[in-house]
Design a protein around this motif. Structure first.
Motif, short mmCIF file in Angstrom:
data_model
loop_
_atom_site.label_atom_id
_atom_site.label_comp_id
_atom_site.label_asym_id
_atom_site.label_seq_id
_atom_site.Cartn_x
_atom_site.Cartn_y
_atom_site.Cartn_z
N LYS A 235 -27.40 2.80 26.07
CA LYS A 235 -28.19 1.76 25.39
C LYS A 235 -29.59 2.30 25.08
N ASP B 192 -24.30 1.48 24.15
CA ASP B 192 -24.50 0.87 22.83
C ASP B 192 -23.27 0.07 22.41
N HIS B 193 -22.08 0.56 22.80
CA HIS B 193 -20.84 -0.08 22.36
C HIS B 193 -20.06 -0.53 23.59
#
Ligand SMILES: Cc1cc2nc3c(=O)[nH]c(=O)nc-3n(C[C@H](O)[C@H](O)[C@H](O)COP(=O)(O)OP(=O)(O)OC[C@H]3O[C@@H](n4cnc5c(N)ncnc54)[C@H](O)[C@@H]3O)c2cc1C
Length: 527
Positions: free
Chosen positions: A149, A320-321
Motif C-alpha cells: 500500500k 494495493d490490491h
C-alpha cells in the motif's frame, strides 16, 4: 524391495535393543535422532504418518530469532535462535537462505522505533549476522515492495532473516540420519509403551500399511510427538492433560504478482496487535500467520472462519490490491505445541522448549521452534544418555553438514531444484540429462504451473521413503502448499509413477488418489 520394507524385514529378526528410540518424525524427533546417531548411539525413529506430516511442514518457513520475541523481551530465546539460524545456513545452504524483509513505515515515528529494534536484533546475531539493517526512503521502500500500500507510506526498514523449506529440511534430516547409520520408518505408530520393573524398555508398534504389530526394545525412549505428547505420556500411566496449550496458525498462498519483488513484507503490528508476513517462496507468496487457541489436535487442521477473515482483511489493508477468493492458491494450517502457563493467551506463551523425564524414564520433549530443533535435540539426548546410562559422547551437530550439503548446485535448471543440493545430478540423471539417464519422459513437468518434474516422484519413492501421492505432492515436492488445484490435477500422474515404483495395484492407485483428493480439498479456499 523398497527401502522401508527392507528395514521392516531386518527389524523382524532378534535385534538387540536400540540405544535411543524416538517416537515422532517432525523437526523435533528427526533432530533428536540425528543428534543421537551422530554421537554413535544405535538409533531408531518411528513416525505414524509421513515425516513432517504435521506441524513441521506447515510453518511460515522462517529460520529466525523472532523479531516478535524481542518485542516480548525474551532475549535468551532470540540469542539461541539467532545462533541456530547461522548454523542452519552453514550446514544446509541448499535449504536455507538469507532473505530481505522490509517493514513499511506509515509514520515518521516508526522509522527510528523499528530501526533501533532491528539494529539490536542484528547485533545479537554477532558473527553469524545475515547482514545489516537499514532505513529506506519511500522511493526505495516502494522499489523493494512493489504492490505494498503506497498511500501514506513514509519509508521503510530493511532487515535480514532466514528462509527455508521446512519439509525438505525434514527429509534432509532423515537422509542425514541414514548416512550416520540410524534407521527411520514412516507409517509405523507407537501404540503403547513396554515397561518392566517400573521402567520403560520399549514400545509396541503397528505398521500402518499392513496392520502388523510388533515390539521394539530400547534403552531410552524419546517422546517427540508434537501436539500429541500427552497421549504418549498417558501410555506411561502419567496424566499430563494440562501440559500443552495448542495454538493454530494458518496461511494463504497467493500468486507472486501480489508482491513481485524478492523482498518479504513484515507488518510488526496489525490493527489488533499481531505480526503479519507476506513472503516470497518457491515462486508464490505465503501470507500469515494467525494464533488461535484450539482444544483438539487434528493431523489435518483446517483454517477457521475467524482466521480466514483476519487474513483477508489484513492483506487487503497492506497491499494495493486486495486478493479475491478465487486468487488464493492454497490455504494451510498448523498446530503449535506450546507449554501452558496459567491462563496466558497462546500468543503470549513462550516458544522455549521443555524436557520432562517421567519416573519410568520416558523422555518427552516439546515446545520450541523449527529454528531451535538442533538445540532441542542436543538437550534431549543429553538427558536420554543420562537416563539410560549410555556411554558419554559429546554433541557434534553444531557443525554437522546435512545430507545434500553443497556450496552451490551448479546444474540447477530452476530455483526449486536447489533443494536437492549434491543429489541434484543423480535426480537429473533419471531423465537422461546426464550420462546413464533411464527415461527421457521423466524430465517433463508434473504441471505447467508447478516447477516439479516427474523424475522427482521416482527419486522420492526410491530414496526419500515417499509412500503415497500425498507424500510426494505435499512434502517431497510442495505442490499442495503452492497451488492446491494444480496439485489435484497432477495427482493421477503421480499415482501412476508411484504405483510403478512401489509395485502397487490399480486398486491401491484408486484408493490412494481418493485419499489424496479428500485431503487436498481442505487446501482449497472456501468462504
Ligand atoms: C503456523 C505455524 C507457523 C510456524 N512458523 C515457524 C517458523 O516460521 N519458524 C520456526 O522456527 N518455527 C515455526 N513454527 C514452529 C515449528 O513449526 C514447530 O515448533 C515444529 O514444527 C514442531 O515440530 P514437532 O516435531 O515438535 O511436531 P510435529 O511436526 O507435529 O511432529 C510430531 C510428529 O509425531 C507424530 N506422531 C504423533 N503420535 C505418534 C505416535 N503414536 N507414533 C509415531 N508418531 C507419532 C506425528 O505424526 C507428527 O509427525 C511454526 C508453527 C506453526 C503452527
Amino acid at each position: 524391495m523398497s527401502k522401508r520394507n527392507q528395514i521392516l524385514k531386518e527389524l523382524g529378526g532378534n535385534s538387540p535393543p536400540w540405544d535411543v528410540l524416538v517416537i515422532g518424525g517432525g523437526a523435533t524427533g528427526l533432530g533428536a535422532a540425528v543428534e543421537a546417531a551422530s554421537r554413535g548411539y544405535r538409533t531408531l525413529l518411528v513416525e505414524r504418518s509421513d515425516f513432517a506430516k504435521e506441524t513441521s511442514s506447515r510453518s511460515t518457513k522462517l529460520v529466525h530469532g523472532g523479531v516478535r520475541y524481542l518485542q516480548q523481551m525474551n532475549v535468551t530465546l532470540v540469542l539461541d535462535a539467532l545462533s541456530e539460524r547461522g548454523h542452519m545456513l552453514r550446514n544446509a545452504p541448499h535449504l536455507v537462505h538469507d532473505l530481505n524483509f522490509v517493514i513499511p513505515a506509515y509514520s515518521y515515528f516508526s522509522l527510528p522505533y523499528y530501526g533501533v529494534g532491528l539494529k539490536v536484533y542484528e547485533r545479537l546475531s554477532g558473527k553469524l549476522s545475515f547482514g545489516h539493517s537499514q532505513l529506506l526512503s519511500r522511493k526505495t521502500a516502494l522499489e523493494k515492495l512493489p504492490g505494498v500500500k503506497s498511500d501514506g507510506l513514509r519509508g521503510g526498514i530493511l532487515y535480514h532473516d532466514g528462509q527455508f523449506d521446512d519439509a525438505r529440511y525434514a527429509i534432509a534430516l532423515l537422509r542425514t540420519l541414514e548416512d550416520l547409520g540410524g534407521t527411520a520408518l514412516n507409517y509405523v505408530a507407537a501404540t503403547d509403551l513396554i515397561e518392566r520393573d517400573g521402567k520403560v524398555i520399549g514400545i509396541r508398534a503397528r505398521d500402518k500399511e499392513d496392520g502388523v504389530e510388533f515390539e521394539l526394545r530400547a534403552k531410552a525412549v524419546v517422546n517427540a510427538t508434537g501436539v500429541h505428547v500427552e497421549q504418549i505420556i498417558d501410555m506411561d500411566g502419567q496424566s499430563h492433560k494440562s501440559l500443552l496449550a495448542i495454538s493454530q496458525g494458518s496461511h494463504f498462498v497467493l500468486p507472486r504478482s501480489f508482491l513481485p519483488g524478492d523482498t518479504a513484507l513484515m507488518i510488526p503490528k496489525t490493527a489488533d496487535g499481531r505480526v503479519l508476513f507476506a513472503i516470497p517462496w518457491h515462486g508464490a507468496l505465503i501470507v500469515g500467520t494467525t494464533d488461535v487457541a484450539v482444544d483438539s489436535a487434528s493431523p489435518e487442521p483446517r483454517a477457521l472462519h475467524e482466521e480466514k477473515a483476519f487474513l483477508c482483511a489484513h492483506i487487503g489493508r497492506h497491499m494495493d490490491h486486495a486478493p479475491q477468493p478465487e486468487e488464493i492458491l492454497s490455504v494451510f494450517s498448523g498446530l503449535r505445541p506450546l507449554v501452558r502457563k496459567g491462563h496466558a493467551k497462546t500468543s503470549k506463551l513462550s516458544r522455549d522448549h521443555t524436557i520432562l523425564v517421567s519416573p519410568a524414564g520416558l523422555i518427552t520433549v516439546t515446545g520450541g521452534k523449527w529454528t531451535t530443533y538442533r538445540r532441542m535435540g542436543q538437550d534431549t539426548i543429553d538427558r536420554a544418555a543420562q537416563v539410560a546410562g549410555l556411554p558419554k559422547s559429546p554433541s557434534r551437530t553444531l557443525d554437522l553438514k546435512l545430507h545434500g550439503w553443497t556450496p552451490e548446485p551448479t546444474t540447477a535448471t530452476s530455483a526449486w531444484e536447489c533443494v536437492y543440493g549434491s543429489d541434484l545430478p543423480a535426480v537429473q540423471a533419471l531423465s537422461g540429462e546426464a550420462a546413464g539417464g533411464e527415461d527421457a519422459s521423466l524430465g517433463a513437468l508434473l504441471h505447467p504451473r508447478l516447477p516439479f518434474r516427474r523424475r522427482e516422484v521416482v527419486w522420492a519413492a526410491r530414496h526419500e521413503m515417499a509412500r503415497t501421492v500425498e507424500d510426494v505432492l505435499a512434502r517431497r515436492t510442495r505442490a499442495l502448499f503452492l497451488d492446491a488445484r494444480a496439485a489435484i490435477e497432477s495427482a493421477p500422474t503421480v499415482a501412476n509413477l508411484l504405483a510403478r515404483e512401489l509395485g502397487r495395484s490399480d486398486d491401491w492407485k484408486l484408493n490412494d488418489l481418493a485419499n489424496f483428493l479428500k485431503t487436498a480439498k481442505g487446501y482449497l479456499y472456501t468462504e
